[in-house]
Write a protein that holds these residues in place. Structure first.
Motif, PDB file in Angstrom:
ATOM      1  N   ASP A 101      13.427 -23.962  -4.941  1.00 23.14           N
ATOM      2  CA  ASP A 101      14.702 -23.419  -5.405  1.00 23.14           C
ATOM      3  C   ASP A 101      15.749 -23.476  -4.297  1.00 23.14           C
ATOM      4  O   ASP A 101      16.948 -23.458  -4.568  1.00 23.14           O
ATOM      5  N   SER A 102      15.265 -23.543  -3.056  1.00 23.36           N
ATOM      6  CA  SER A 102      16.163 -23.569  -1.896  1.00 23.36           C
ATOM      7  C   SER A 102      16.548 -24.979  -1.469  1.00 23.36           C
ATOM      8  O   SER A 102      17.131 -25.153  -0.406  1.00 23.36           O
ATOM      9  N   LEU A 103      16.210 -25.987  -2.289  1.00 21.50           N
ATOM     10  CA  LEU A 103      16.482 -27.373  -1.887  1.00 21.50           C
ATOM     11  C   LEU A 103      17.939 -27.604  -1.482  1.00 21.50           C
ATOM     12  O   LEU A 103      18.181 -28.161  -0.402  1.00 21.50           O
ATOM     13  N   LYS A 105      18.501 -25.998   1.933  1.00 19.54           N
ATOM     14  CA  LYS A 105      17.703 -26.657   2.971  1.00 19.54           C
ATOM     15  C   LYS A 105      18.329 -27.995   3.379  1.00 19.54           C
ATOM     16  O   LYS A 105      18.479 -28.295   4.570  1.00 19.54           O
ATOM     17  N   VAL A 106      18.703 -28.800   2.381  1.00 22.49           N
ATOM     18  CA  VAL A 106      19.235 -30.123   2.699  1.00 22.49           C
ATOM     19  C   VAL A 106      20.634 -30.016   3.300  1.00 22.49           C
ATOM     20  O   VAL A 106      20.962 -30.722   4.253  1.00 22.49           O
ATOM     21  N   LYS A 107      21.459 -29.113   2.766  1.00 25.63           N
ATOM     22  CA  LYS A 107      22.798 -28.934   3.326  1.00 25.63           C
ATOM     23  C   LYS A 107      22.717 -28.517   4.784  1.00 25.63           C
ATOM     24  O   LYS A 107      23.425 -29.059   5.647  1.00 25.63           O
ATOM     25  N   GLN A 115      14.512 -29.613   6.516  1.00 28.30           N
ATOM     26  CA  GLN A 115      14.344 -30.171   5.174  1.00 28.30           C
ATOM     27  C   GLN A 115      12.913 -30.072   4.657  1.00 28.30           C
ATOM     28  O   GLN A 115      12.675 -30.250   3.454  1.00 28.30           O
ATOM     29  N   TYR A 116      11.956 -29.809   5.530  1.00 30.04           N
ATOM     30  CA  TYR A 116      10.568 -29.659   5.083  1.00 30.04           C
ATOM     31  C   TYR A 116      10.465 -28.555   4.038  1.00 30.04           C
ATOM     32  O   TYR A 116      11.094 -27.504   4.161  1.00 30.04           O
ATOM     33  N   GLY A 117       9.657 -28.804   3.025  1.00 31.44           N
ATOM     34  CA  GLY A 117       9.442 -27.805   1.982  1.00 31.44           C
ATOM     35  C   GLY A 117      10.418 -27.905   0.833  1.00 31.44           C
ATOM     36  O   GLY A 117      10.256 -27.219  -0.180  1.00 31.44           O
ATOM     37  N   SER A 118      11.434 -28.767   0.952  1.00 30.30           N
ATOM     38  CA  SER A 118      12.414 -28.908  -0.137  1.00 30.30           C
ATOM     39  C   SER A 118      11.763 -29.537  -1.366  1.00 30.30           C
ATOM     40  O   SER A 118      12.024 -29.124  -2.498  1.00 30.30           O
ATOM     41  N   VAL A 119      10.935 -30.558  -1.145  1.00 30.48           N
ATOM     42  CA  VAL A 119      10.108 -31.143  -2.204  1.00 30.48           C
ATOM     43  C   VAL A 119       8.768 -31.548  -1.581  1.00 30.48           C
ATOM     44  O   VAL A 119       8.700 -31.873  -0.402  1.00 30.48           O
ATOM     45  N   TYR A 120       7.716 -31.505  -2.379  1.00 37.84           N
ATOM     46  CA  TYR A 120       6.412 -31.960  -1.897  1.00 37.84           C
ATOM     47  C   TYR A 120       5.493 -32.194  -3.096  1.00 37.84           C
ATOM     48  O   TYR A 120       5.838 -31.891  -4.244  1.00 37.84           O
ATOM     49  N   ASN A 121       4.326 -32.742  -2.810  1.00 33.27           N
ATOM     50  CA  ASN A 121       3.319 -33.025  -3.828  1.00 33.27           C
ATOM     51  C   ASN A 121       2.135 -32.101  -3.610  1.00 33.27           C
ATOM     52  O   ASN A 121       1.649 -31.974  -2.480  1.00 33.27           O
ATOM     53  N   GLU A 122       1.658 -31.478  -4.664  1.00 30.37           N
ATOM     54  CA  GLU A 122       0.515 -30.582  -4.533  1.00 30.37           C
ATOM     55  C   GLU A 122      -0.693 -31.177  -5.239  1.00 30.37           C
ATOM     56  O   GLU A 122      -0.690 -31.353  -6.468  1.00 30.37           O
ATOM     57  N   GLN A 134       9.061 -57.338 -10.442  1.00 25.53           N
ATOM     58  CA  GLN A 134       8.982 -56.940  -9.042  1.00 25.53           C
ATOM     59  C   GLN A 134       8.670 -55.442  -8.926  1.00 25.53           C
ATOM     60  O   GLN A 134       7.778 -55.033  -8.185  1.00 25.53           O
ATOM     61  N   LEU A 135       9.396 -54.646  -9.666  1.00 24.49           N
ATOM     62  CA  LEU A 135       9.242 -53.186  -9.586  1.00 24.49           C
ATOM     63  C   LEU A 135       7.830 -52.732  -9.961  1.00 24.49           C
ATOM     64  O   LEU A 135       7.330 -51.746  -9.416  1.00 24.49           O
ATOM     65  N   THR A 136       7.190 -53.453 -10.870  1.00 25.58           N
ATOM     66  CA  THR A 136       5.846 -53.047 -11.287  1.00 25.58           C
ATOM     67  C   THR A 136       4.796 -53.326 -10.205  1.00 25.58           C
ATOM     68  O   THR A 136       3.653 -52.871 -10.327  1.00 25.58           O
ATOM     69  N   ARG A 137       5.176 -54.026  -9.160  1.00 26.14           N
ATOM     70  CA  ARG A 137       4.247 -54.236  -8.047  1.00 26.14           C
ATOM     71  C   ARG A 137       4.155 -53.005  -7.151  1.00 26.14           C
ATOM     72  O   ARG A 137       3.240 -52.896  -6.329  1.00 26.14           O
ATOM     73  N   LEU A 138       5.080 -52.092  -7.296  1.00 28.65           N
ATOM     74  CA  LEU A 138       5.043 -50.846  -6.532  1.00 28.65           C
ATOM     75  C   LEU A 138       4.064 -49.874  -7.176  1.00 28.65           C
ATOM     76  O   LEU A 138       3.778 -49.952  -8.375  1.00 28.65           O
ATOM     77  N   ASP A 139       3.562 -48.930  -6.370  1.00 24.39           N
ATOM     78  CA  ASP A 139       2.607 -47.945  -6.879  1.00 24.39           C
ATOM     79  C   ASP A 139       3.289 -46.709  -7.439  1.00 24.39           C
ATOM     80  O   ASP A 139       2.739 -46.026  -8.311  1.00 24.39           O
ATOM     81  N   ALA A 140       4.482 -46.385  -6.922  1.00 23.88           N
ATOM     82  CA  ALA A 140       5.171 -45.161  -7.330  1.00 23.88           C
ATOM     83  C   ALA A 140       6.624 -45.230  -6.880  1.00 23.88           C
ATOM     84  O   ALA A 140       7.019 -46.142  -6.144  1.00 23.88           O
ATOM     85  N   PHE A 141       7.394 -44.238  -7.329  1.00 26.18           N
ATOM     86  CA  PHE A 141       8.795 -44.136  -6.930  1.00 26.18           C
ATOM     87  C   PHE A 141       9.068 -42.745  -6.358  1.00 26.18           C
ATOM     88  O   PHE A 141       8.508 -41.747  -6.796  1.00 26.18           O
ATOM     89  N   ASP A 142       9.984 -42.738  -5.398  1.00 24.21           N
ATOM     90  CA  ASP A 142      10.270 -41.582  -4.553  1.00 24.21           C
ATOM     91  C   ASP A 142      11.321 -40.649  -5.172  1.00 24.21           C
ATOM     92  O   ASP A 142      12.444 -41.063  -5.433  1.00 24.21           O
ATOM     93  N   LEU A 143      10.929 -39.397  -5.397  1.00 22.39           N
ATOM     94  CA  LEU A 143      11.888 -38.344  -5.742  1.00 22.39           C
ATOM     95  C   LEU A 143      12.338 -37.759  -4.411  1.00 22.39           C
ATOM     96  O   LEU A 143      11.585 -37.060  -3.748  1.00 22.39           O
ATOM     97  N   ASN A 144      13.566 -38.064  -4.032  1.00 23.12           N
ATOM     98  CA  ASN A 144      14.032 -37.851  -2.675  1.00 23.12           C
ATOM     99  C   ASN A 144      14.940 -36.638  -2.569  1.00 23.12           C
ATOM    100  O   ASN A 144      15.928 -36.519  -3.298  1.00 23.12           O
ATOM    101  N   ALA A 145      14.628 -35.740  -1.641  1.00 31.51           N
ATOM    102  CA  ALA A 145      15.388 -34.495  -1.509  1.00 31.51           C
ATOM    103  C   ALA A 145      16.861 -34.740  -1.192  1.00 31.51           C
ATOM    104  O   ALA A 145      17.741 -34.039  -1.710  1.00 31.51           O
ATOM    105  N   LYS A 146      17.144 -35.713  -0.349  1.00 30.63           N
ATOM    106  CA  LYS A 146      18.541 -36.009  -0.005  1.00 30.63           C
ATOM    107  C   LYS A 146      19.328 -36.449  -1.233  1.00 30.63           C
ATOM    108  O   LYS A 146      20.488 -36.063  -1.426  1.00 30.63           O
ATOM    109  N   ASP A 147      18.703 -37.270  -2.072  1.00 26.99           N
ATOM    110  CA  ASP A 147      19.382 -37.731  -3.278  1.00 26.99           C
ATOM    111  C   ASP A 147      19.548 -36.606  -4.284  1.00 26.99           C
ATOM    112  O   ASP A 147      20.566 -36.543  -4.991  1.00 26.99           O
ATOM    113  N   MET A 148      18.566 -35.748  -4.394  1.00 22.01           N
ATOM    114  CA  MET A 148      18.666 -34.616  -5.316  1.00 22.01           C
ATOM    115  C   MET A 148      19.840 -33.721  -4.923  1.00 22.01           C
ATOM    116  O   MET A 148      20.575 -33.221  -5.779  1.00 22.01           O
ATOM    117  N   TYR A 149      20.015 -33.532  -3.633  1.00 17.69           N
ATOM    118  CA  TYR A 149      21.136 -32.731  -3.142  1.00 17.69           C
ATOM    119  C   TYR A 149      22.462 -33.437  -3.411  1.00 17.69           C
ATOM    120  O   TYR A 149      23.419 -32.825  -3.905  1.00 17.69           O
TER     121      TYR A 149
END
Length: 260
Positions: A229-231, A234-236, A196-203, A148-163
């Motif tokens: 570095d401010s994640l 920012k999230v707090k 929360q914008y800018g805490s994580v993003y894709n370049e 099932q999981l391999t049917r997805l295209d990617a997985f989310d690195l989530n700022a809330k979870d990182m915090y």
């Protein structure tokens, strides 16, 4: 192109969409250096269709994304699945709305669509499919079958979870999980309000002009993950502000009831 792939337009599912509130969010996204974002509002948020109706009045849409004075907003939604977990779907507005209409009977807890059925639906359309916050305690994804999981295209690195779970710990966990499945990792702030914008993003080295371009760039891993570095700050601050804003909304609603 700097893009956040997990964002919301409203403070909560129970709140109404307001143009003024979202315009403030858009400005903060720009101030944090973003050029683009995916709007992945909850599929069962209050008045889901109204969000896109309002956006149609606010910004020009070119068939691929809304142009918010230079910021690209790619349509999307976040969908709950029966097995527990959230899936981000991103693509052209017509495809997102078509998929959402097919979920009209699956919006209540206890009646969410099964993962395989959602994948069947999404694969009929050229949608980008991202497994949201795979290690969040309340809505994990790691319990699903590998097939099932391999049917997805990617997985989310989530700022809330990182915090919540620790930046390095969550980063390594998600990266290893995705690598074991042969999938890339994408960054999403999961913001419901602007701080929360800018805490994580894709370049991305090359700007994307279509949802297909965006999906191809993700699948080819033609981008770099960026973590501020401010994640934690920012999230707090975002979590505290969200709680305060929701409290104010409840007090205003109670006051209005008493005044009638």
């Amino acid at each position: 192109m700097k893009i956040d792939l997990h964002t919301h337009a409203k403070l909560s599912k129970a709140s109404d969409f307001t143009p003024a509130y979202y315009e403030e969010m858009i400005q903060e996204a720009k101030d944090n250096g973003l050029n683009a974002l995916a709007l992945t509002e909850h599929f069962n948020t209050r008045n889901f269709y109204e969000v896109y109706e309002q956006l149609d009045r606010m910004f020009p849409y070119n068939g691929e994304y809304y142009d918010a004075d230079g910021l690209k907003i790619f349509p999307g939604m976040e969908v709950d699945i029966q097995e527990t977990g959230h899936i981000l779907l991103i693509g052209q507005k017509e495809h997102i709305l078509k998929a959402r209409r097919q979920l009209d009977n699956y919006t209540e807890k206890g009646a969410f669509i099964a993962f395989d059925d959602l994948m069947d639906l999404a694969e009929e359309l050229p949608l980008l499919k991202i497994g949201a916050h795979p290690f969040r305690e309340s809505t994990p994804l790691y319990h699903l079958e590998r097939s099932q999981l391999t049917r997805l295209d990617a997985f989310d690195l989530n700022a809330k979870d990182m915090y919540q779970y620790g930046c390095e710990n969550n980063l390594e966990k998600v990266k290893q999980f995705a690598a074991d499945l042969g999938k890339p990792v994408t960054a999403g702030s999961d913001t419901h309000q602007c701080l929360q914008y800018g805490s994580v993003y894709n370049e991305l080295a090359t700007p994307c002009e279509s949802a297909a371009d965006l999906k191809a760039a993700i699948l080819q891993e033609a981008y770099e993950l960026r973590v501020s570095d401010s994640l934690p700050l920012k999230v707090k601050a975002s979590v505290m502000l969200k709680k305060l804003m929701k409290k104010i909304v409840r007090l205003e609603a109670a006051s209005s009831v008493h005044s009638v």
